[in-house]
Scaffold this motif. Structure first.
Motif, mmCIF file in Angstrom:
data_model
loop_
_atom_site.group_PDB
_atom_site.id
_atom_site.type_symbol
_atom_site.label_atom_id
_atom_site.label_comp_id
_atom_site.label_asym_id
_atom_site.label_seq_id
_atom_site.Cartn_x
_atom_site.Cartn_y
_atom_site.Cartn_z
ATOM 1 N N SER A 58 0.821 -1.235 -0.027
ATOM 2 C CA SER A 58 -0.083 0.010 -0.107
ATOM 3 C C SER A 58 0.757 1.129 0.075
ATOM 4 N N LYS A 59 0.240 2.234 -0.333
ATOM 5 C CA LYS A 59 0.873 3.608 -0.575
ATOM 6 C C LYS A 59 -0.047 4.672 -0.067
ATOM 7 N N LYS A 60 0.365 5.368 0.804
ATOM 8 C CA LYS A 60 -0.604 6.482 1.411
ATOM 9 C C LYS A 60 -1.283 7.468 0.243
ATOM 10 N N ASN A 61 -2.101 7.462 0.185
ATOM 11 C CA ASN A 61 -3.121 8.577 -0.813
ATOM 12 C C ASN A 61 -2.829 7.987 -2.117
ATOM 13 N N VAL A 62 -2.357 6.861 -2.494
ATOM 14 C CA VAL A 62 -2.242 5.943 -3.986
ATOM 15 C C VAL A 62 -3.481 4.804 -3.901
ATOM 16 N N GLY A 63 -3.208 3.883 -2.910
ATOM 17 C CA GLY A 63 -4.020 3.022 -3.004
ATOM 18 C C GLY A 63 -3.254 1.692 -2.307
ATOM 19 N N THR A 64 -4.167 0.495 -2.351
ATOM 20 C CA THR A 64 -3.779 -0.793 -1.615
ATOM 21 C C THR A 64 -4.010 -1.865 -2.734
ATOM 22 N N VAL A 65 -2.763 -2.802 -2.714
ATOM 23 C CA VAL A 65 -3.145 -4.119 -3.457
ATOM 24 C C VAL A 65 -3.022 -5.219 -2.283
ATOM 25 N N ILE A 66 -4.031 -6.224 -2.693
ATOM 26 C CA ILE A 66 -4.032 -7.296 -1.557
ATOM 27 C C ILE A 66 -3.746 -8.416 -2.668
ATOM 28 N N ASN A 67 -2.870 -9.473 -2.245
ATOM 29 C CA ASN A 67 -2.640 -10.611 -3.050
ATOM 30 C C ASN A 67 -2.984 -11.927 -2.078
ATOM 31 N N ALA A 68 -3.878 -12.599 -2.311
ATOM 32 C CA ALA A 68 -4.161 -13.794 -1.631
ATOM 33 C C ALA A 68 -3.935 -14.927 -2.411
ATOM 34 N N VAL A 69 -3.188 -15.715 -1.895
ATOM 35 C CA VAL A 69 -2.703 -16.866 -2.692
ATOM 36 C C VAL A 69 -3.109 -18.451 -1.845
ATOM 37 N N PHE A 70 -3.899 -18.968 -2.576
ATOM 38 C CA PHE A 70 -4.367 -20.438 -2.094
ATOM 39 C C PHE A 70 -3.824 -21.587 -2.897
ATOM 40 N N ASN A 71 -3.335 -22.606 -2.164
ATOM 41 C CA ASN A 71 -3.016 -23.679 -2.832
ATOM 42 C C ASN A 71 -4.410 -24.627 -2.760
ATOM 43 N N THR A 72 -5.020 -24.808 -3.955
ATOM 44 C CA THR A 72 -6.547 -25.422 -4.077
ATOM 45 C C THR A 72 -6.271 -27.020 -3.939
ATOM 46 N N ASP A 73 -4.984 -27.605 -3.898
ATOM 47 C CA ASP A 73 -5.029 -29.012 -3.655
ATOM 48 C C ASP A 73 -4.853 -29.399 -2.290
ATOM 49 N N SER A 74 -4.621 -28.203 -1.420
ATOM 50 C CA SER A 74 -4.637 -28.631 -0.088
ATOM 51 C C SER A 74 -6.076 -28.952 0.500
ATOM 52 N N ILE A 75 -6.097 -29.841 1.455
ATOM 53 C CA ILE A 75 -7.172 -30.240 2.029
ATOM 54 C C ILE A 75 -7.963 -29.046 2.940
ATOM 55 N N ASP A 76 -7.151 -28.252 3.223
ATOM 56 C CA ASP A 76 -7.692 -27.253 4.191
ATOM 57 C C ASP A 76 -8.240 -26.016 3.407
ATOM 58 N N CYS A 77 -8.122 -26.116 1.852
ATOM 59 C CA CYS A 77 -8.446 -24.950 0.944
ATOM 60 C C CYS A 77 -9.856 -24.840 1.322
ATOM 61 N N LEU A 78 -10.492 -23.486 1.448
ATOM 62 C CA LEU A 78 -11.940 -23.145 1.497
ATOM 63 C C LEU A 78 -12.477 -23.230 -0.025
ATOM 64 N N PRO A 79 -13.459 -23.848 -0.187
ATOM 65 C CA PRO A 79 -14.153 -23.600 -1.545
ATOM 66 C C PRO A 79 -14.407 -22.218 -2.216
ATOM 67 N N LEU A 80 -14.199 -22.042 -3.353
ATOM 68 C CA LEU A 80 -14.500 -20.798 -4.082
ATOM 69 C C LEU A 80 -15.809 -20.183 -3.458
ATOM 70 N N GLY A 81 -16.832 -20.999 -3.745
ATOM 71 C CA GLY A 81 -18.084 -20.546 -3.267
ATOM 72 C C GLY A 81 -18.857 -19.721 -4.542
ATOM 73 N N ASP A 82 -20.133 -19.375 -4.144
ATOM 74 C CA ASP A 82 -20.774 -18.836 -5.327
ATOM 75 C C ASP A 82 -20.252 -17.278 -5.617
ATOM 76 N N ILE A 83 -19.036 -17.311 -6.274
ATOM 77 C CA ILE A 83 -18.423 -15.944 -6.332
ATOM 78 C C ILE A 83 -19.482 -14.900 -7.246
ATOM 79 N N TYR A 84 -20.281 -15.647 -8.239
ATOM 80 C CA TYR A 84 -21.200 -14.922 -9.065
ATOM 81 C C TYR A 84 -22.286 -13.794 -8.148
ATOM 82 N N THR A 85 -22.446 -14.576 -6.968
ATOM 83 C CA THR A 85 -23.346 -13.861 -6.196
ATOM 84 C C THR A 85 -22.698 -12.790 -5.665
#
Lengths: 132, 181
Positions: free
Chosen positions: B88-115
Motif C-alpha cells: 500500500s501507498k498512502k493516498n495512492v491505493g492498496t493491493v492485496i494478494n491472496a494465494v491459496f493452494n487448491t490441492d490442500s485439503i484445508d483450502c476453502l471452496p471458492l463458493g458462489d463468486i457470482y453472487t
C-alpha cells in the motif's frame, strides 16, 4: 453450446424496466424509492448477511417492489448481525437486527410493503463503543 | 468465513471504507493455485500501520475493538501453504494478494463468486468495480461501468438487475469450467 447471457440481454431488462412508468419517474427522484441497506462487514458476512441480501433482492424482484438494495459497512451492531436499514419514503430510517431469511420475509411483507412495524428494531439511542 | 467468495466481499469492504472509487478484483486459477488480487485507489495505508493490519486486535474503527477481515484471510491462505501479501501507498491505493493452494485439503471452496460479485457491483452504485477471472480454459470480465452505461437511466441497484447480473456471471464462468465447490 447454449448461449450465455451477455450485456445485450441487459438492454432488454433496461427497456422492460423503463416501460414501468413508476420506476422511471422514481429513478429521477431517487429518494422516492424504498432504500434497503445491508450491513456487510466481516461481522455481517460471517453471520449470513450475503444470504439475507440475496434473499431480499430475489423477493423484492418477485414481488415487484420499487426498492433499491445497497451495501453498507459495519454499523457497530455486531452482536445483532445481520442488520439492515430501511428507509421508506419521507420516513426516518429504521434498523433491524438478527435478519435471517425468515425475518427478511416478515420485514418485506409487513414493513416494506405496508409500513406495518415488526419486532426486532434496534433503537436509535443504542450507543456503540464510541460514535464516529 | 466459509468460502473464498465471502472473503472477497469482506476485503472489498476495506477498500470501500478507504473511499476507493475504482476497485479491481482479479482471480487467476492455474496449476493448483488460486491467486486473488484486489486493487483499489483508496486512502492507502502508511508504512507503520501496514505492520499491524494482519493483527486481529488492530482496527481503525471506533465502533468496535477488533478487525478480523485480513487476519482471517491470512489464516485461510497460510493453512493451505499459500500467503497473503498487502502492499500500500498512502493516498495512492492498496493491493492485496491472496494465494491459496487448491490441492490442500484445508483450502476453502471458492463458493458462489457470482453472487458476491453481483452483490458488490449492484450494492455499491457509486463505485466502479472491475471483475476479471482467468483460468486454463479462458477468461471472463465484467465491470460496473459497462453495466451502468448499458442500463442508463435505470439504477444499478434495482433488484431485477442484480438477479440478472448474478446469472450472467454464473453462466459465463460455467462456460469456462469454473469449479465453485
Amino acid at each position: 453450446m447454449t448461449k450465455v447471457k451477455s450485456l445485450e440481454d441487459l438492454k432488454k431488462i433496461r427497456d422492460e424496466l423503463q416501460a414501468k412508468v413508476s420506476l422511471r419517474e422514481k429513478a429521477e427522484h431517487y429518494e422516492q424509492l424504498i432504500q434497503v441497506k445491508v450491513s456487510m462487514a466481516t461481522c455481517g458476512i460471517a453471520s449470513g448477511a450475503k444470504e439475507t441480501m440475496e434473499y431480499m433482492i430475489n423477493e423484492l424482484d418477485n414481488k415487484a417492489v420499487d426498492a433499491v438494495v445497497s451495501q453498507t459497512g459495519c454499523m457497530g451492531y455486531c452482536y445483532a448481525e445481520p442488520t439492515i436499514e430501511i428507509t421508506r419514503q419521507g420516513e426516518e430510517p429504521v434498523v433491524f437486527g438478527y435478519v435471517d431469511i425468515e425475518k427478511a420475509q416478515e420485514i418485506i411483507d409487513k414493513y416494506i410493503i405496508s409500513g406495518e412495524m415488526v419486532d426486532g428494531i434496534i433503537p436509535v439511542n443504542y450507543k456503540t463503543l464510541k460514535d464516529d | 468465513m466459509r468460502t473464498i467468495s465471502e472473503h472477497i466481499m469482506d476485503i472489498v469492504q476495506n477498500s470501500i471504507r478507504a473511499h476507493a472509487k475504482n476497485i479491481l478484483i482479479e482471480i487467476n486459477a492455474k496449476n493448483q493455485t488460486l491467486n486473488i488480487r484486489i486493487e483499489d485507489d483508496g486512502n492507502g495505508i502508511d508504512e507503520q500501520m501496514l505492520q499491524s493490519v494482519k493483527d486481529p486486535f488492530f482496527t481503525t474503527r471506533t465502533t468496535r475493538k477488533v478487525g478480523l477481515g485480513l487476519p482471517l484471510l491470512k489464516q485461510n491462505t497460510v493453512q493451505t501453504g499459500g500467503y497473503l501479501n498487502v502492499k500500500s501507498k498512502k493516498n495512492v491505493g492498496t493491493v492485496i494478494n491472496a494465494v491459496f493452494n487448491t490441492d490442500s485439503i484445508d483450502c476453502l471452496p471458492l463458493g458462489d463468486i457470482y453472487t458476491s460479485i453481483a452483490l458488490l457491483i449492484t450494492g455499491n452504485p457509486r463505485l466502479n468495480i472491475d471483475f476479471k477471472y482467468s483460468n486454463g480454459s479462458g477468461n471472463f470480465k465484467v465491470s460496473s461501468e459497462e453495466i451502468k452505461k448499458t442500463l442508463n437511466p435505470i439504477s444499478i441497484n434495482t433488484p431485477k438487475v442484480s438477479v440478472f447480473l448474478k446469472e450472467l456471471i454464473k453462466e459465463n464462468l460455467e462456460n469456462i469450467n469454473v469449479d465453485f465447490c
